[in-house]
Design an enzyme around this catalytic site. Structure first.
Site, short mmCIF file in Angstrom:
data_model
loop_
_atom_site.label_atom_id
_atom_site.label_comp_id
_atom_site.label_asym_id
_atom_site.label_seq_id
_atom_site.Cartn_x
_atom_site.Cartn_y
_atom_site.Cartn_z
NE ARG A 68 32.07 8.03 36.32
CZ ARG A 68 33.11 7.81 37.11
NH1 ARG A 68 33.32 8.60 38.14
NH2 ARG A 68 33.96 6.84 36.85
CB SER A 114 29.59 3.82 38.79
OG SER A 114 30.31 3.02 39.70
CG HIS A 115 30.53 5.07 43.20
ND1 HIS A 115 31.30 4.53 42.20
CD2 HIS A 115 31.26 6.07 43.75
CE1 HIS A 115 32.45 5.18 42.15
NE2 HIS A 115 32.46 6.13 43.07
CE LYS A 167 31.63 1.70 35.62
NZ LYS A 167 31.44 0.92 36.87
CG ASP A 183 28.87 -0.39 42.77
OD1 ASP A 183 28.43 -1.51 42.40
OD2 ASP A 183 29.66 0.26 42.06
CG ASP A 196 27.94 -0.17 38.16
OD1 ASP A 196 28.38 -0.13 39.32
OD2 ASP A 196 28.68 -0.15 37.16
CG ASP A 219 31.16 -2.18 38.98
OD1 ASP A 219 30.92 -1.60 40.06
OD2 ASP A 219 31.56 -1.58 37.96
NE ARG A 220 32.38 0.76 43.56
CZ ARG A 220 32.47 1.67 44.53
NH1 ARG A 220 33.46 1.68 45.37
NH2 ARG A 220 31.51 2.56 44.68
CB THR A 222 43.96 3.04 41.83
OG1 THR A 222 44.53 2.65 43.08
CG2 THR A 222 42.46 3.24 42.01
CB SER A 277 37.28 1.05 44.60
OG SER A 277 37.53 0.12 43.57
CG HIS A 329 35.94 -2.26 40.84
ND1 HIS A 329 34.91 -2.32 39.94
CD2 HIS A 329 36.04 -0.97 41.20
CE1 HIS A 329 34.40 -1.11 39.77
NE2 HIS A 329 35.06 -0.27 40.53
#
Length: 458
Positions: free
Chosen positions: A15, A103-104, A113, A237, A239, A241-242, A301, A322, A324
């Site tokens: 990232r 992501s976020h 990822k 979020d 992408d 995934d959350r 985590t 978070s 996920h």
């Protein structure tokens, strides 16, 4: 050749800031390293998807060029949520996938990822990609890139598995992230009436930031629920995934409480199964899992670390604070906010009053995630020092699997070093406000005793 910036190689993914630390040349080089590692693992094809960020097309193209340079083929699945990239690895039979996603993070970020041969890359595996580039430990070949589409297959697979007992009206807030392209279609295909909110994919994120873990980003969902007759709000979020969840009357159901509902449901079909959760989750979760016939497993985590534990342990379900959620029962074990939302609605549709079901979940007085900002490298040094020397008043147990989680008779406090940004993450929970204040005071004493100049966020 200039080597990619070392700071973009994070613990769970790659990232950086586009055109500063994360350039097209850097991503091309990483793609070549990734392709070389794929060859070593016997992988010949990688599915590549990207989120809705403005830099996505260029970076996904550079990634594909790098992978092809190692003689590995690419299936370009286009602009899709990260879970659909993971799904493509199964549906297209590649076993390997990369999502080009920030992501976020803010709009000027992007990243990767990565999954190779069914294994999510993290830690030393990500650092090894950098080593390959620096040492020129690369294989060469001529791979091809062709287009593929898994969106219809994904919707068919989810709707074939997840069945609602009744029609539900749902607010869907995608925050202009990539989930906006598929979430309304998915939930309508399940039989929901959808109230779409910011479902136009726009990498500038013009309405609010696509991070449902922050309460301020759920204010629009709360407002729309209050003004209409929808019975629940789901937020995703950047992408996809959350998952964020809001009740009809505006209460945020944080992921550790969502996990209670999912655990009870899964354990009704798989009694005795292990349920994995991260160190930030409520202390009410473990007794809930035991009461419903399961075995609670607390873990580090990090989405990649939780996925690895899920695979290694054979657990049926995992989740982290978070947002996920990882379903192994009836699904593939990767984190998928869309699928988690579908499973939530399946559970709630069995009741005439979804609001009552959600609000009946056990709760405690708690803080959100608090961040203590420090310089690069300092958080891990502080936590290592605390693990050796810190003494807490009245502590029943100190868990050190990821930082320090200090359990008291009436609550807990947590401090851990983030693996993605230079902060110490803190969280507190207690039976009441007085206990919460006492636990925070204990942590304040310990932290300031070690670093008197710290500007604590509590």
């Amino acid at each position: 050749m200039s080597f990619p910036a070392p700071e973009i190689f994070k613990a769970y993914d790659i990232r950086g800031i586009v055109d500063r630390t994360l350039t097209a040349d850097a991503v091309r080089a990483i793609g070549h390293a990734l392709g070389s590692e794929a060859v070593k693992r016997g992988q010949r094809t990688i599915a590549v998807g990207r989120d809705g960020r403005l830099s996505g097309p260029e970076l996904a193209g550079a990634l594909a060029e790098g992978i092809n340079a190692a003689g590995v083929d690419v299936l370009d699945i286009g602009c899709v949520p990260t879970p659909l990239s993971y799904f493509a690895a199964f549906d297209l039979g590649t076993d390997s996938a990369v999502s080009v996603t920030g992501s976020h993070n803010p709009p000027d970020y992007n990243g990767l990822k990565m999954v190779l041969g069914g294994q999510t890359l993290y830690g030393d595996m990500i650092q090894d990609l950098r080593r390959r580039i620096i040492e020129n430990d690369l294989v060469h070949g001529l791979g091809t890139t062709r287009q593929a589409d898994v969106r219809d297959a994904y919707i068919t697979r989810v709707t074939g598995d997840v069945k609602l007992k009744r029609r539900m009206k749902v607010v869907i807030d995608c925050g202009n992230g990539v989930a906006g392209d598929i979430a309304p279609r998915l939930f309508e295909a399940m039989g929901c009436e959808v109230v779409p909110l910011f479902c136009e994919v726009d990498g500038n994120f013009p309405n609010h930031h696509p991070d449902p873990s922050k309460p301020e980003n759920l204010e629009d969902v709360i407002r729309v629920l209050a003004a209409g007759d929808a019975e629940i709000g789901l937020a995703f979020d950047g992408d996809g995934d959350r998952l964020g969840v809001v009740t009809r009357d505006g209460e945020i159901i944080y992921p550790d409480r969502q996990l209670m509902l999912f655990a009870a449901d899964v354990l009704s079909r798989q009694p005795g199964a292990q349920i994995v959760y991260d160190v930030k989750c409520t202390r009410l979760l473990a007794p809930w899992i035991r009461e419903h016939g399961g075995e609670p497993v607390m873990w580090n985590t990090g989405h990649a670390l939780i996925k690895a534990k899920l695979k290694q342990s054979g657990a049926a379900l995992a989740g982290e604070m978070s947002g996920h959620m990882f379903f192994k029962e009836r699904w593939f074990g990767f984190d998928d906010g869309l699928y988690a939302g579908a499973r939530l609605l399946e559970i709630l549709s069995a009741s005439a009053d979804a609001n009552a079901v959600l609000k009946a979940l056990p709760t405690a007085t708690s803080t959100p995630e608090l961040n203590l900002k420090m310089n690069e490298g300092e958080p891990h040094a502080l936590i290592a020092e605390m693990q050796k020397s810190a003494v807490f008043d009245g502590a029943r147990d100190i868990i050190k699997i990821d930082g320090l989680r200090v359990e008291y008779a009436d609550g807990f406090g947590l401090m851990r070093a983030s693996n993605t940004t230079p902060v110490v993450v803190l969280r507190f929970e207690a039976d009441n406000e007085a206990a919460l204040a006492r636990i925070q005071a204990d942590f304040r004493r310990v932290l300031l005793g070690a670093r008197p100049a710290l500007a604590l966020p509590f």
